[in-house]
Design a protein around this motif. Structure first.
Motif, short mmCIF file in Angstrom:
data_model
loop_
_atom_site.label_atom_id
_atom_site.label_comp_id
_atom_site.label_asym_id
_atom_site.label_seq_id
_atom_site.Cartn_x
_atom_site.Cartn_y
_atom_site.Cartn_z
N CYS A 187 0.85 -1.19 0.00
CA CYS A 187 0.00 0.00 0.00
C CYS A 187 0.89 1.24 0.00
CB CYS A 187 -0.91 0.02 1.23
SG CYS A 187 -2.22 -1.22 1.18
N PRO A 188 0.42 2.32 -0.60
CA PRO A 188 1.19 3.57 -0.56
C PRO A 188 1.44 4.02 0.88
CG PRO A 188 -0.65 3.74 -2.09
CD PRO A 188 -0.84 2.47 -1.33
N SER A 189 2.40 4.86 1.07
CA SER A 189 2.75 5.37 2.39
C SER A 189 1.52 5.95 3.08
CB SER A 189 3.83 6.44 2.26
OG SER A 189 4.15 6.96 3.52
N GLY A 190 1.27 5.53 4.32
CA GLY A 190 0.12 6.00 5.09
C GLY A 190 -1.13 5.16 4.90
N TRP A 191 -1.12 4.25 3.93
CA TRP A 191 -2.24 3.36 3.66
C TRP A 191 -1.88 1.95 4.13
CZ3 TRP A 191 -6.73 5.05 1.11
CH2 TRP A 191 -6.66 6.34 0.56
N ARG A 192 -2.92 1.11 4.30
CA ARG A 192 -2.70 -0.28 4.72
C ARG A 192 -3.84 -1.15 4.24
NH1 ARG A 192 -6.36 -1.11 8.69
NH2 ARG A 192 -7.14 0.72 9.76
N LEU A 193 -3.66 -2.46 4.30
CA LEU A 193 -4.75 -3.37 3.99
C LEU A 193 -5.77 -3.34 5.11
CD1 LEU A 193 -3.11 -6.69 2.69
CD2 LEU A 193 -4.43 -5.03 1.38
N PRO A 194 -7.05 -3.34 4.81
CA PRO A 194 -8.07 -3.38 5.88
C PRO A 194 -8.16 -4.77 6.51
CG PRO A 194 -9.11 -3.36 3.72
CD PRO A 194 -7.64 -3.23 3.48
N THR A 195 -8.62 -4.80 7.73
CA THR A 195 -8.86 -6.07 8.41
C THR A 195 -10.21 -6.63 7.96
OG1 THR A 195 -10.06 -5.08 10.26
CG2 THR A 195 -7.64 -5.22 10.48
N SER A 196 -10.47 -7.87 8.33
CA SER A 196 -11.77 -8.47 8.00
C SER A 196 -12.90 -7.74 8.73
CB SER A 196 -11.78 -9.96 8.33
OG SER A 196 -11.48 -10.17 9.69
N VAL A 197 -12.65 -7.30 9.95
CA VAL A 197 -13.66 -6.56 10.72
C VAL A 197 -13.97 -5.23 10.03
CG1 VAL A 197 -14.09 -5.39 12.93
CG2 VAL A 197 -13.09 -7.68 12.90
N GLU A 198 -12.96 -4.57 9.49
CA GLU A 198 -13.18 -3.30 8.80
C GLU A 198 -13.99 -3.50 7.52
OE1 GLU A 198 -9.26 -0.98 10.51
OE2 GLU A 198 -9.05 -2.22 8.71
N TRP A 199 -13.76 -4.60 6.80
CA TRP A 199 -14.58 -4.89 5.62
C TRP A 199 -16.04 -5.09 6.02
CZ3 TRP A 199 -14.31 -4.33 0.61
CH2 TRP A 199 -13.06 -4.22 -0.01
N MET A 200 -16.29 -5.82 7.10
CA MET A 200 -17.67 -6.03 7.54
C MET A 200 -18.31 -4.71 7.97
SD MET A 200 -18.51 -9.05 6.82
CE MET A 200 -20.12 -9.04 7.60
N SER A 201 -17.53 -3.83 8.58
CA SER A 201 -18.04 -2.50 8.95
C SER A 201 -18.40 -1.70 7.70
CB SER A 201 -17.01 -1.73 9.77
OG SER A 201 -16.79 -2.36 11.00
N LEU A 202 -17.61 -1.82 6.63
CA LEU A 202 -17.92 -1.15 5.38
C LEU A 202 -19.24 -1.67 4.81
CD1 LEU A 202 -17.12 0.64 2.88
CD2 LEU A 202 -16.06 -1.44 1.96
N PHE A 203 -19.41 -3.00 4.73
CA PHE A 203 -20.65 -3.57 4.22
C PHE A 203 -21.85 -3.11 5.05
CE2 PHE A 203 -18.00 -7.44 2.77
CZ PHE A 203 -17.71 -6.84 1.56
N LYS A 204 -21.69 -3.11 6.37
CA LYS A 204 -22.79 -2.71 7.26
C LYS A 204 -23.12 -1.22 7.07
CE LYS A 204 -24.25 -2.67 12.05
NZ LYS A 204 -23.90 -2.98 13.44
N ALA A 205 -22.10 -0.38 6.95
CA ALA A 205 -22.32 1.06 6.78
C ALA A 205 -23.05 1.36 5.47
CB ALA A 205 -20.99 1.81 6.82
#
Length: 132
Positions: free
Chosen positions: A39-57
């Motif tokens: 990932c570019p500087s300052g960015w990272r891969l999301p966790t599985s919990v963060e993906w589920m939060s995205l779907f829920k949002a």
């Protein structure tokens, strides 16, 4: 750090890239995305919990997902790497299965979630950022 600008949208407390990371092929292998400098500087891969939060949002609605470009144009599925490893040989991936010709699917994702898979198959990847 590269000089590219990345389109991002703030959802569920994180800035999500609106496009998949690019590679010579459409999909990336675990060895590529797990590298510290993937990932570019300052960015990272999301966790599985963060993906589920995205779907829920997004309330699991296809109309909300279009901003994030999570669906392809045809019947099928989209799968993304998460940073959530499940042992030496497996990792969790986020997925959306869709059928855009179906009225129900046009209103909501048919299936979505997180699953565990081996690290041998290629998938897409997005990066997240906590703050700009």
């Amino acid at each position: 750090s590269d000089d590219k600008e990345y389109r991002a949208t703030k959802v569920a407390g994180l800035y999500w890239m609106r496009d998949n990371m690019q590679a010579d092929t459409a999909r990336l292998y675990w060895d590529e995305v797990s590298a510290e400098d993937f990932c570019p500087s300052g960015w990272r891969l999301p966790t599985s919990v963060e993906w589920m939060s995205l779907f829920k949002a997004m309330n699991y609605r296809a109309s909300n997902a279009s901003v994030m470009r999570l669906q392809g144009a045809a019947i099928g599925s989209s799968v993304w790497w998460t940073s959530s490893e499940s042992g030496a040989d497996s990792v969790q991936v986020a997925y959306v299965n869709y059928h855009p010709m179906s009225y129900e699917a046009a209103q909501r994702f048919e299936t979505f979630g997180v699953n565990t898979t081996t690290k041998t198959y290629p998938h897409s990847a997005r990066c997240v950022k906590d703050d700009f």
